[in-house]
Design an enzyme around this catalytic site. Structure first.
Site, short mmCIF file in Angstrom:
data_model
loop_
_atom_site.label_atom_id
_atom_site.label_comp_id
_atom_site.label_asym_id
_atom_site.label_seq_id
_atom_site.Cartn_x
_atom_site.Cartn_y
_atom_site.Cartn_z
N SER A 35 26.63 40.22 37.12
CA SER A 35 28.10 40.32 37.05
C SER A 35 28.61 41.44 37.93
CB SER A 35 28.55 40.61 35.61
OG SER A 35 28.52 39.45 34.83
N HIS A 66 31.35 35.89 38.97
CA HIS A 66 30.25 35.01 39.39
C HIS A 66 30.86 33.90 40.26
CE1 HIS A 66 26.98 36.59 36.80
NE2 HIS A 66 28.00 37.01 36.08
N HIS A 88 25.26 31.31 32.06
CA HIS A 88 24.99 31.99 30.79
C HIS A 88 25.09 30.98 29.65
CE1 HIS A 88 26.77 34.90 33.62
NE2 HIS A 88 25.97 35.79 33.08
N TYR A 90 26.51 31.34 26.84
CA TYR A 90 27.84 31.28 26.20
C TYR A 90 28.82 30.41 26.98
CZ TYR A 90 28.90 34.97 29.63
OH TYR A 90 29.04 35.68 30.79
N GLU A 91 28.45 30.04 28.21
CA GLU A 91 29.33 29.14 28.97
C GLU A 91 29.22 27.71 28.45
OE1 GLU A 91 29.45 29.92 33.41
OE2 GLU A 91 27.81 31.25 32.86
N ALA A 118 24.05 43.03 34.91
CA ALA A 118 24.86 44.14 34.42
C ALA A 118 24.53 44.25 32.93
CB ALA A 118 26.34 43.82 34.61
N MET A 221 23.32 39.42 28.52
CA MET A 221 23.41 38.03 28.07
C MET A 221 22.81 37.10 29.13
SD MET A 221 27.38 38.31 26.88
CE MET A 221 27.98 39.82 26.12
N SER A 222 21.77 37.58 29.80
CA SER A 222 21.19 36.74 30.86
C SER A 222 19.73 37.10 31.10
CB SER A 222 21.98 36.95 32.16
OG SER A 222 21.73 38.23 32.69
N ASN A 245 27.92 50.00 31.27
CA ASN A 245 28.66 50.63 30.17
C ASN A 245 27.62 51.14 29.17
OD1 ASN A 245 28.34 47.59 29.79
ND2 ASN A 245 28.73 48.25 27.70
N HIS A 259 34.68 43.38 30.02
CA HIS A 259 34.07 42.79 31.22
C HIS A 259 34.61 43.41 32.52
CE1 HIS A 259 31.71 39.92 33.39
NE2 HIS A 259 32.75 39.30 33.92
C1 R1P Z 1 29.47 40.77 30.18
O1 R1P Z 1 30.33 41.67 30.78
C2 R1P Z 1 28.73 39.92 31.18
O2 R1P Z 1 28.02 40.78 32.10
C3 R1P Z 1 26.65 40.50 32.09
C4 R1P Z 1 26.41 39.89 30.71
O3 R1P Z 1 25.23 39.12 30.65
C5 R1P Z 1 27.66 39.08 30.49
O4 R1P Z 1 27.57 37.83 31.11
O5 R1P Z 1 26.45 39.54 33.12
P1 R1P Z 1 25.08 39.30 33.93
O6 R1P Z 1 23.97 39.40 32.95
O7 R1P Z 1 25.22 37.95 34.52
O8 R1P Z 1 24.99 40.39 34.97
#
Ligand code: R1P
Length: 287
Positions: A35, A66, A88, A90-91, A118, A221-222, A245, A259
């Site tokens: 992200s 993204h 992800h 959650y999508e 991130a 979350m990835s 963060n 976010h």
């Molecule tokens: C939350 O801000 C988002 O940032 C991160 C988390 O997984 C969530 O999707 O994204 P990436 O893991 O895709 O970097």
């Protein structure tokens, strides 16, 4: 027309072939941009861009930060392919769908995966802007039976029961750590344990306290499902988290994760991360 439930080896080969018909080389290294870190793909020379919606069988990105395209090009003179936007859970995509581009990469000829994300820093010694090289993960969603490899196994990709104790290449991780220190990334470089939660909400205080007790250093979350899929098909993996963060584990703190902050930190660190990734690619190519 009913949509096919799962990608088959054949349908993913079709996807890979579509790309190979349009790109005059085979990429060696696959890069997944976290992200706010899409700018990593901007470091590629002679870019060839394929929006996800144009690629047969590809899902589309729905999250801000993204872009949603595959970028082929050269980084440090090495042919690479970059996912500028990942999928992800959650999508609304099942994990096997989130991880499908990794299998496409494999079929394109990719041998090494560099996955960035991130993440929230749970380890109290971390600071926003720091980089954490992932030395291991805890597959929380897997504990509940949700795994990208669930379903019939196709041995052409890999074995039914792949080991995960060597998921993150130790040698490459050490090298990346050295590069990060040499490049003076401006923050600290750590090695730690990442976990992926389903999202999309950020975590509660109690959840974070629990994860901390379990030995988790950074939360996102990835990545985990991508790494499992990459290791299943024999790719060498390096993953790193940009700490965007700090996780709030104090009930008296009223700050809230968001976010925008995540993306801002990604953007703030994009130039150093570009250099960092370019040097790792150079190292892999010369290995
Ligand atoms: C939350 O801000 C988002 O940032 C991160 C988390 O997984 C969530 O999707 O994204 P990436 O893991 O895709 O970097």
């Amino acid at each position: 027309k009913r949509r096919k439930k799962r990608y088959t080896y054949e349908s993913l080969t079709e996807t890979a072939q579509y790309l190979l018909d349009r790109v005059p080389y085979q990429p060696r290294i696959g890069i997944i941009c976290g992200s706010g870190m899409g700018a990593l793909a901007e470091a590629l020379s002679e870019p060839l861009i394929f929006p996800y919606e144009k690629i047969p069988n590809f899902p589309v990105s729905t999250v801000e930060g993204h872009v949603g395209q595959l970028v082929f090009g050269y980084l440090s003179g090495v042919p690479v392919v970059c996912m500028q936007g990942r999928f992800h859970y959650y999508e609304g995509y099942p994990l096997w769908k989130c991880a499908m581009p990794v299998r496409v990469m494999k079929l394109l000829g990719v041998t090494h995966l560099i996955a960035s994300n991130a993440a929230g820093g749970l380890n109290k010694t971390y600071k926003v802007g720091d980089v954490m090289l992932v030395k291991d993960h805890i597959n929380m969603m897997g504990f509940a039976g949700n795994n990208p490899l669930q379903g019939p196994n196709d041995d052409r990709f890999g074995p039914r029961f792949p080991p995960m104790n060597t998921a993150y290449d130790k040698f490459l991780t050490q090298k990346a750590k050295q590069v990060a220190v040499e490049e003076d990334l401006g923050g600290m470089v750590h090695e730690g344990v990442y976990t992926c939660l389903g999202g999309p909400n950020f975590e509660t205080v109690a959840e974070l306290k629990m994860l901390g007790m379990l030995g988790v250093d950074a939360v996102g979350m990835s990545t985990v499902h991508e790494v499992i899929t990459a290791r299943h098909c024999g790719m060498t993996v390096l993953a790193f988290s940009l700490i965007t963060n700090m996780c709030i584990t104090d009930y008296n703190c009223y700050d809230e994760a968001n976010h925008e902050e995540v993306m801002d930190v990604g953007k703030m660190r994009q130039d150093v991360l570009k250099r960092f990734v370019a040097r790792i690619v150079d190292f892999i190519a010369k290995e």
